[in-house]
Design a protein around this motif. Structure first.
Motif, PDB file in Angstrom:
ATOM      1  N   PRO A   1      25.769  35.328  16.651  1.00 15.71           N
ATOM      2  CA  PRO A   1      25.672  36.079  17.526  1.00 15.71           C
ATOM      3  C   PRO A   1      26.380  37.533  17.349  1.00 15.71           C
ATOM      4  CG  PRO A   1      26.552  33.972  18.505  1.00 15.71           C
ATOM      5  CD  PRO A   1      26.363  33.792  17.287  1.00 15.71           C
ATOM      6  N   LEU A   2      25.856  38.356  18.017  1.00 14.46           N
ATOM      7  CA  LEU A   2      26.564  39.650  17.592  1.00 14.46           C
ATOM      8  C   LEU A   2      26.712  40.491  19.064  1.00 14.46           C
ATOM      9  CD1 LEU A   2      27.050  42.324  16.068  1.00 14.46           C
ATOM     10  CD2 LEU A   2      24.495  42.682  15.997  1.00 14.46           C
TER      11      LEU A   2
ATOM     12  N   GLN B   1      13.939  37.589  33.164  1.00 14.99           N
ATOM     13  CA  GLN B   1      13.352  38.490  32.840  1.00 14.99           C
ATOM     14  C   GLN B   1      13.759  39.105  31.442  1.00 14.99           C
ATOM     15  OE1 GLN B   1      14.835  41.019  36.048  1.00 14.99           O
ATOM     16  NE2 GLN B   1      12.965  41.587  36.969  1.00 14.99           N
ATOM     17  N   ALA B   2      15.034  38.732  31.142  1.00 14.33           N
ATOM     18  CA  ALA B   2      15.536  39.078  29.962  1.00 14.33           C
ATOM     19  C   ALA B   2      14.945  38.234  28.911  1.00 14.33           C
ATOM     20  CB  ALA B   2      17.117  38.845  29.863  1.00 14.33           C
ATOM     21  N   GLN B   3      14.991  36.910  29.141  1.00  9.50           N
ATOM     22  CA  GLN B   3      14.423  35.842  28.001  1.00  9.50           C
ATOM     23  C   GLN B   3      12.897  36.219  27.862  1.00  9.50           C
ATOM     24  OE1 GLN B   3      15.394  33.648  25.904  1.00  9.50           O
ATOM     25  NE2 GLN B   3      12.964  32.720  25.682  1.00  9.50           N
ATOM     26  N   GLU B   4      12.294  36.525  29.018  1.00  9.33           N
ATOM     27  CA  GLU B   4      10.794  36.914  28.581  1.00  9.33           C
ATOM     28  C   GLU B   4      10.494  37.884  27.837  1.00  9.33           C
ATOM     29  OE1 GLU B   4       8.664  38.560  31.733  1.00  9.33           O
ATOM     30  OE2 GLU B   4       6.942  38.119  31.141  1.00  9.33           O
ATOM     31  N   ALA B   5      11.472  38.988  27.748  1.00  7.10           N
ATOM     32  CA  ALA B   5      10.998  40.205  27.162  1.00  7.10           C
ATOM     33  C   ALA B   5      11.551  39.597  25.473  1.00  7.10           C
ATOM     34  CB  ALA B   5      11.923  41.296  27.501  1.00  7.10           C
ATOM     35  N   HIS B   6      12.768  38.974  25.435  1.00  2.00           N
ATOM     36  CA  HIS B   6      13.179  38.624  24.098  1.00  2.00           C
ATOM     37  C   HIS B   6      12.081  37.650  23.235  1.00  2.00           C
ATOM     38  CE1 HIS B   6      17.632  39.896  24.001  1.00  2.00           C
ATOM     39  NE2 HIS B   6      17.049  40.571  24.956  1.00  2.00           N
ATOM     40  N   ALA B   7      11.710  36.760  23.861  1.00  2.00           N
ATOM     41  CA  ALA B   7      10.508  35.901  23.766  1.00  2.00           C
ATOM     42  C   ALA B   7       9.409  36.657  23.153  1.00  2.00           C
ATOM     43  CB  ALA B   7      10.181  34.787  24.552  1.00  2.00           C
TER      44      ALA B   7
ATOM     45  N   GLU C   1      25.498  33.405  31.057  1.00  4.42           N
ATOM     46  CA  GLU C   1      24.242  32.911  31.449  1.00  4.42           C
ATOM     47  C   GLU C   1      23.254  33.670  30.663  1.00  4.42           C
ATOM     48  OE1 GLU C   1      23.105  33.251  35.509  1.00  4.42           O
ATOM     49  OE2 GLU C   1      22.562  35.297  35.354  1.00  4.42           O
ATOM     50  N   LEU C   2      23.268  34.943  30.175  1.00  2.00           N
ATOM     51  CA  LEU C   2      22.684  35.616  29.291  1.00  2.00           C
ATOM     52  C   LEU C   2      22.576  35.261  27.897  1.00  2.00           C
ATOM     53  CD1 LEU C   2      23.440  39.229  30.469  1.00  2.00           C
ATOM     54  CD2 LEU C   2      21.144  38.047  30.740  1.00  2.00           C
ATOM     55  N   MET C   3      23.848  34.660  27.415  1.00  2.00           N
ATOM     56  CA  MET C   3      23.954  34.282  26.083  1.00  2.00           C
ATOM     57  C   MET C   3      23.462  32.915  26.100  1.00  2.00           C
ATOM     58  SD  MET C   3      24.786  36.583  24.143  1.00  2.00           S
ATOM     59  CE  MET C   3      25.186  35.651  22.593  1.00  2.00           C
ATOM     60  N   ALA C   4      23.187  32.232  27.196  1.00  2.00           N
ATOM     61  CA  ALA C   4      22.588  30.855  27.081  1.00  2.00           C
ATOM     62  C   ALA C   4      21.130  30.790  26.929  1.00  2.00           C
ATOM     63  CB  ALA C   4      23.150  29.937  28.144  1.00  2.00           C
TER      64      ALA C   4
ATOM     65  N   GLY D   1      22.855  38.092  21.323  1.00  2.00           N
ATOM     66  CA  GLY D   1      24.173  38.952  21.687  1.00  2.00           C
ATOM     67  C   GLY D   1      23.749  39.838  22.710  1.00  2.00           C
ATOM     68  N   ALA D   2      24.935  40.898  22.734  1.00  2.00           N
ATOM     69  CA  ALA D   2      24.919  42.052  23.605  1.00  2.00           C
ATOM     70  C   ALA D   2      25.199  43.179  23.300  1.00  2.00           C
ATOM     71  CB  ALA D   2      25.861  41.344  24.822  1.00  2.00           C
TER      72      ALA D   2
END
Ligand code: PEP
Length: 250
Positions: free
Chosen positions: A4-5, A182-188, A221-224, A230-231
């Motif tokens: 993680p960063l 939404q974040a997970q969809e974009a990252h994937a 929850e974002l990092m999970a 990372g953030a």
């Protein structure tokens, strides 16, 4: 396993005194965190002071932008060698404020990425859609264009040391965070794209950060999420207590 960063972007904030004080606090609360990287991107005027305060700690230093040239008539720019000589090892590139306020386009951002890489800095390439683009259903098209153009001609070896930060423009500094879905969809989506552009193991080891109103109460929850590594934190990185909680996410 991706390490993680957690990165703090101080934007155009902090005097020399504020910066040294904040860096010292963050240095203290990051001690012993050996399963993650912590990075600070202070204004250029305090890069070396912050590096000096954090000497001996594992906190990494980045610039908030970087030029593709080593030196010359480029008033207002900072070169990769200047960043390195001030103690930096990375550079944020293509931040939405650079794209939208200063009209930096994908071609210029790509030149900056190559500039960083050719002088040994880690580029943190920021991408993200505006609210209008999201509402028009163009999010993934915009992300694909920003990734493909931002990383154009970046070799596989260079990609292995590069970082991408997904920062929806509508979530930056607004208090609105993308939902974890939404974040997970974009990252994937970005990771799949990297598989197409490079190969699976490069994409699997690439770090993709989320940015946009990351706070102590949403970082866990974002990092999970499976593809959030990372953030990139703006506002909450200016408050030592908040940033310390963020870097200590569980
Ligand atoms: C940023 O500046 O990259 C950012 C995400 O800001 P904030 O955390 O304030 O939304």
């Amino acid at each position: 396993m991706r390490r993680p960063l957690l990165a703090g972007n101080w934007k155009m904030h902090t005097t020399v005194m504020d910066a040294c004080h904040l860096a010292a606090e963050i240095g203290k609360c990051s001690a012993g965190l050996d399963d993650r990287d912590v990075l600070l991107a202070p204004p250029y005027t305090v890069l070396s002071e912050v590096a000096h305060v954090l000497q001996g700690s594992a906190v990494l230093i980045a610039s908030q932008n970087v030029c593709w040239e080593e030196k010359g008539a480029f008033t207002g720019e900072i070169s990769p060698t200047m960043v390195k000589s001030a103690g930096g090892s990375a550079a944020i590139i293509g931040h939405s404020e650079r794209r939208h306020i200063f009209h930096e386009d994908n071609e210029m951002i790509n030149r900056r990425v190559h500039g960083a890489l050719s002088f040994g800095l880690i580029p943190i390439l920021c991408i993200g859609e505006t609210l209008e683009e999201r509402e028009d259903g163009k999010t993934l098209t915009v992300l694909e264009e920003q990734v493909r153009k931002g990383l154009a001609a970046v070799s596989r070896e260079d990609m292995e040391r590069s970082v991408v930060a997904y920062e929806p423009v509508w979530a930056i500094g607004t208090g609105k965070t993308a939902s974890k879905e939404q974040a997970q969809e974009a990252h994937a989506f970005v990771r799949n794209l990297l598989t197409e552009m490079y190969e699976k193991n490069v994409a699997e080891s690439a770090r993709i950060l989320y940015g946009g109103s990351v706070k102590p109460d949403n970082v866990d929850e974002l990092m999970a999420q499976a593809d959030i590594d990372g953030a990139l934190v703006g506002g909450a990185a200016l408050d030592a207590e908040s940033f310390c909680r963020i870097i200590n996410f569980t």
